[in-house]
Design a protein around this motif. Structure first.
Motif, PDB file in Angstrom:
ATOM      1  N   LYS A  96       0.808  -1.403  -0.039  1.00 33.84           N
ATOM      2  CA  LYS A  96       0.008  -0.089   0.039  1.00 33.84           C
ATOM      3  C   LYS A  96       1.000   1.308  -0.030  1.00 33.84           C
ATOM      4  O   LYS A  96       1.903   1.311   0.768  1.00 33.84           O
ATOM      5  N   THR A 110      -6.373  -6.224   3.907  1.00 32.23           N
ATOM      6  CA  THR A 110      -6.859  -4.838   3.644  1.00 32.23           C
ATOM      7  C   THR A 110      -6.086  -3.801   4.247  1.00 32.23           C
ATOM      8  O   THR A 110      -5.948  -2.605   3.564  1.00 32.23           O
ATOM      9  N   ALA A 111      -5.304  -4.060   5.157  1.00 31.04           N
ATOM     10  CA  ALA A 111      -4.130  -2.982   5.668  1.00 31.04           C
ATOM     11  C   ALA A 111      -2.869  -2.856   4.876  1.00 31.04           C
ATOM     12  O   ALA A 111      -2.515  -1.838   4.802  1.00 31.04           O
ATOM     13  N   HIS A 137      -5.690 -14.274  21.943  1.00 30.58           N
ATOM     14  CA  HIS A 137      -6.716 -13.358  22.406  1.00 30.58           C
ATOM     15  C   HIS A 137      -7.941 -13.797  21.637  1.00 30.58           C
ATOM     16  O   HIS A 137      -9.120 -13.827  22.285  1.00 30.58           O
ATOM     17  N   LEU A 138      -7.853 -14.148  20.193  1.00 33.24           N
ATOM     18  CA  LEU A 138      -8.961 -14.164  19.606  1.00 33.24           C
ATOM     19  C   LEU A 138      -9.475 -15.881  19.844  1.00 33.24           C
ATOM     20  O   LEU A 138     -10.404 -15.900  19.830  1.00 33.24           O
ATOM     21  N   ALA A 159      -1.891   4.317  13.542  1.00 27.18           N
ATOM     22  CA  ALA A 159      -2.003   2.899  13.110  1.00 27.18           C
ATOM     23  C   ALA A 159      -3.363   2.403  13.277  1.00 27.18           C
ATOM     24  O   ALA A 159      -4.082   1.558  12.555  1.00 27.18           O
ATOM     25  N   LEU A 184       3.624  -4.202  11.766  1.00 23.39           N
ATOM     26  CA  LEU A 184       2.234  -4.295  11.966  1.00 23.39           C
ATOM     27  C   LEU A 184       1.731  -5.950  11.725  1.00 23.39           C
ATOM     28  O   LEU A 184       0.943  -6.275  12.329  1.00 23.39           O
ATOM     29  N   THR A 228      -9.815   0.596   7.912  1.00 23.59           N
ATOM     30  CA  THR A 228      -9.833  -0.271   6.576  1.00 23.59           C
ATOM     31  C   THR A 228     -10.494  -1.665   6.970  1.00 23.59           C
ATOM     32  O   THR A 228     -10.968  -2.249   6.025  1.00 23.59           O
ATOM     33  N   ALA A 229     -10.369  -2.177   8.134  1.00 26.85           N
ATOM     34  CA  ALA A 229     -10.804  -3.572   8.223  1.00 26.85           C
ATOM     35  C   ALA A 229     -12.393  -3.526   8.597  1.00 26.85           C
ATOM     36  O   ALA A 229     -13.016  -4.560   8.199  1.00 26.85           O
ATOM     37  N   LEU A 230     -12.707  -2.432   9.477  1.00 28.99           N
ATOM     38  CA  LEU A 230     -14.182  -2.443   9.777  1.00 28.99           C
ATOM     39  C   LEU A 230     -15.329  -1.615   9.115  1.00 28.99           C
ATOM     40  O   LEU A 230     -16.358  -1.805   9.027  1.00 28.99           O
ATOM     41  N   PHE A 246     -20.006  -8.574   7.962  1.00 28.05           N
ATOM     42  CA  PHE A 246     -19.005  -8.597   9.024  1.00 28.05           C
ATOM     43  C   PHE A 246     -20.450  -8.610  10.362  1.00 28.05           C
ATOM     44  O   PHE A 246     -21.105  -7.809  10.272  1.00 28.05           O
ATOM     45  N   LEU A 267     -12.286  -8.314  16.933  1.00 31.63           N
ATOM     46  CA  LEU A 267     -11.280  -7.791  16.182  1.00 31.63           C
ATOM     47  C   LEU A 267     -10.909  -6.572  16.865  1.00 31.63           C
ATOM     48  O   LEU A 267      -9.561  -6.248  17.056  1.00 31.63           O
ATOM     49  N   THR A 269      -1.888 -12.224  19.958  1.00 29.48           N
ATOM     50  CA  THR A 269      -3.284 -12.161  19.168  1.00 29.48           C
ATOM     51  C   THR A 269      -3.871 -13.350  18.831  1.00 29.48           C
ATOM     52  O   THR A 269      -5.031 -13.286  19.002  1.00 29.48           O
ATOM     53  N   TRP A 304     -12.988 -18.110  18.952  1.00 29.48           N
ATOM     54  CA  TRP A 304     -12.504 -18.388  17.617  1.00 29.48           C
ATOM     55  C   TRP A 304     -12.184 -19.555  17.081  1.00 29.48           C
ATOM     56  O   TRP A 304     -11.318 -20.095  17.867  1.00 29.48           O
ATOM     57  N   TYR A 341      -7.207 -11.564   6.212  1.00 21.64           N
ATOM     58  CA  TYR A 341      -8.257 -10.408   5.694  1.00 21.64           C
ATOM     59  C   TYR A 341      -7.531  -9.063   6.316  1.00 21.64           C
ATOM     60  O   TYR A 341      -7.273  -8.146   5.569  1.00 21.64           O
ATOM     61  N   MET A 342      -7.209  -8.997   7.297  1.00 25.28           N
ATOM     62  CA  MET A 342      -6.643  -7.876   8.089  1.00 25.28           C
ATOM     63  C   MET A 342      -5.279  -7.562   7.350  1.00 25.28           C
ATOM     64  O   MET A 342      -5.318  -6.394   7.017  1.00 25.28           O
ATOM     65  N   LYS A 345     -18.105 -10.412  15.736  1.00 20.28           N
ATOM     66  CA  LYS A 345     -16.534 -10.769  15.215  1.00 20.28           C
ATOM     67  C   LYS A 345     -15.815  -9.101  14.943  1.00 20.28           C
ATOM     68  O   LYS A 345     -14.800  -9.167  15.429  1.00 20.28           O
ATOM     69  N   TYR A 373      -6.244   3.626  11.592  1.00 15.13           N
ATOM     70  CA  TYR A 373      -5.999   3.052  10.131  1.00 15.13           C
ATOM     71  C   TYR A 373      -6.545   1.574  10.124  1.00 15.13           C
ATOM     72  O   TYR A 373      -7.302   1.147   9.028  1.00 15.13           O
ATOM     73  N   MET A 374      -6.064   0.741  11.080  1.00 11.12           N
ATOM     74  CA  MET A 374      -6.481  -0.725  10.897  1.00 11.12           C
ATOM     75  C   MET A 374      -7.996  -0.859  11.188  1.00 11.12           C
ATOM     76  O   MET A 374      -8.499  -1.552  10.458  1.00 11.12           O
ATOM     77  N   TRP A 425     -11.341  -5.295  19.709  1.00 12.80           N
ATOM     78  CA  TRP A 425     -11.015  -5.444  21.068  1.00 12.80           C
ATOM     79  C   TRP A 425      -9.387  -5.998  21.109  1.00 12.80           C
ATOM     80  O   TRP A 425      -8.719  -5.449  21.883  1.00 12.80           O
ATOM     81  N   THR A 426      -9.302  -6.712  20.065  1.00 19.04           N
ATOM     82  CA  THR A 426      -8.047  -7.546  20.195  1.00 19.04           C
ATOM     83  C   THR A 426      -6.852  -6.362  19.567  1.00 19.04           C
ATOM     84  O   THR A 426      -5.829  -6.085  20.261  1.00 19.04           O
ATOM     85  N   LEU A 427      -7.478  -5.562  18.717  1.00 11.99           N
ATOM     86  CA  LEU A 427      -6.541  -4.256  18.053  1.00 11.99           C
ATOM     87  C   LEU A 427      -6.087  -3.424  19.365  1.00 11.99           C
ATOM     88  O   LEU A 427      -4.965  -2.995  19.167  1.00 11.99           O
ATOM     89  N   LYS A 482     -18.687  -2.798   7.669  1.00  3.51           N
ATOM     90  CA  LYS A 482     -18.457  -3.692   6.634  1.00  3.51           C
ATOM     91  C   LYS A 482     -19.481  -4.743   6.304  1.00  3.51           C
ATOM     92  O   LYS A 482     -19.398  -5.190   6.950  1.00  3.51           O
TER      93      LYS A 482
END
Lengths: 195, 195
Positions: free
Chosen positions: A146, A191-192, A169-170, B184, A157, B191-193, B149, B157, A166, A176, A187-188, B153, B187-188, B159-161, B146
């Motif tokens: 990007k 997209t990022a 956590h998920l 960041a 990142l 773009t993700a959500l 979604f 996501l 991570t 999950w 996906y993350m 979920k 941004y994440m 929450w994890t971020l 998005k």
DNA sequence: TGTCAACTTTACACGGTGTCAAGCAAAGGA
DNA sequence: TCCTTTGCTTGACACCGTGTAAAGTTGACA
């Protein structure tokens, strides 16, 4: 036969350690538990591994060997495009994590207090970072990174996204499935980082 | 005067605890260190806080009060659109993390072994998750989540971020600035959500 | 027969948490 | 003035897990 028994005992201990850690991750597994599970005295463990950190380090290496990490990660290096490489790497590493989670968790718990454990874990994570770095570079070489993203930040990142914490956590905390996790990470990352 | 001194001592101890933890996070801060820093005997600490976990829990609450979390997080609740709310929440929480990192780290270290500490930390993180949930819901209500979604979920996501471990990894381990981290994360999340 | 190597048993030092009991000093009421 | 209560100190100790030390056991093998 004595020298082979020596090696066998060593392996027995490492096998018991990885089994216990895998069986009950999060539970504090003591040296005496590992000894008992190996069918050996606590002192025999110390005869083979001077400290808990040494045992953990050896067990991690042993597990890498048994599980054949190199092969598991090989697919990503064979990828032709950057996007493929990224995907393959996330697949490989993301699916490797649950296999080593028990040992990983033990490392993460010791990290705070034990110098040697912290260094060993850092080494492993640096190696993993190289994989992230290579994927990002491959992406950049294809012109698919990007715009406005420098490779180091992108690597950081991705490295964070693929950290054991991570995953924990998920998968462990949020419940999950492994598959959902891997797909979400793809996906993350896509997209990022991908243009 | 004795009863006020009682409260003063309690506060002194919590203040010393949060100061020590903030000063040297990662270092194992012992009860005796906190006692010494409070200018009080080790047993006086146990008189006020039966266990280390109790002290930590009280210190966290105390810190929340001193730093006025509620106010810091209020901006996000005032936002009109879902996107604004998401941004404001990331800003608020992301900038709150460094202020409580010392105590947070102590919790994370104890979590593995101490039941009470684990439960208290879980509570705090569940509260934080509600913030994530609210932001995601606001986004969904605007039709800005998005497509494909589901809200849970997306919340997981986010929450994890926004987990302390992610902050730790980027800021402490990768050496990112606080500002770079917050940007960041925005941004994440975006773009993700966000659609 | 004797030696060596791997392992066992028992005991102990150390550091950190948490408990217990006795003592002390100051505030405050009778 | 004396006496009680409160908040704290001092010092000792139990518990747990890691790591160390030393003496004893057992089997292989020369």
């Amino acid at each position: 036969m004595m020298s082979s028994s020596n090696l066998e005992t060593r392996e027995k201990i490492m096998a018991a350690a990885s089994r216990l850690l895998e069986e009950k991750p999060g539970t504090a597994v003591r040296m005496s538990d590992i000894a008992k599970a190996s069918g050996v005295s606590r002192q025999a463990v110390y005869l083979h591994f001077p400290t808990r950190a040494d045992l953990l380090i050896a067990t991690a290496r042993h597990l890498d060997q048994v599980l054949n990490v190199d092969e598991q990660l090989a697919a990503s290096r064979a990828a032709t495009s950057g996007r493929e490489r990224l995907d393959a790497y996330i697949d490989a590493w993301g699916n490797y994590i649950p296999q080593i989670y028990g040992v990983a968790r033990a490392f993460l718990a010791m990290e705070a207090t034990d110098e040697a454990a912290a260094a060993a874990w850092k080494d492993r994570m640096d190696a993993m970072r190289h994989g992230c770095e290579a994927a990002v570079r491959a992406l950049a070489e294809d012109g698919d990174l990007k715009p406005g993203f420098d490779q180091e930040k992108a690597t950081d990142l991705l490295w964070t996204l693929l950290s054991v914490r991570t995953w924990e956590h998920l998968v462990q905390d949020c419940g999950w499935s492994q598959q959902a996790y891997v797909e979400a990470m793809k996906y993350m990352a896509e997209t990022a980082l991908v243009a």
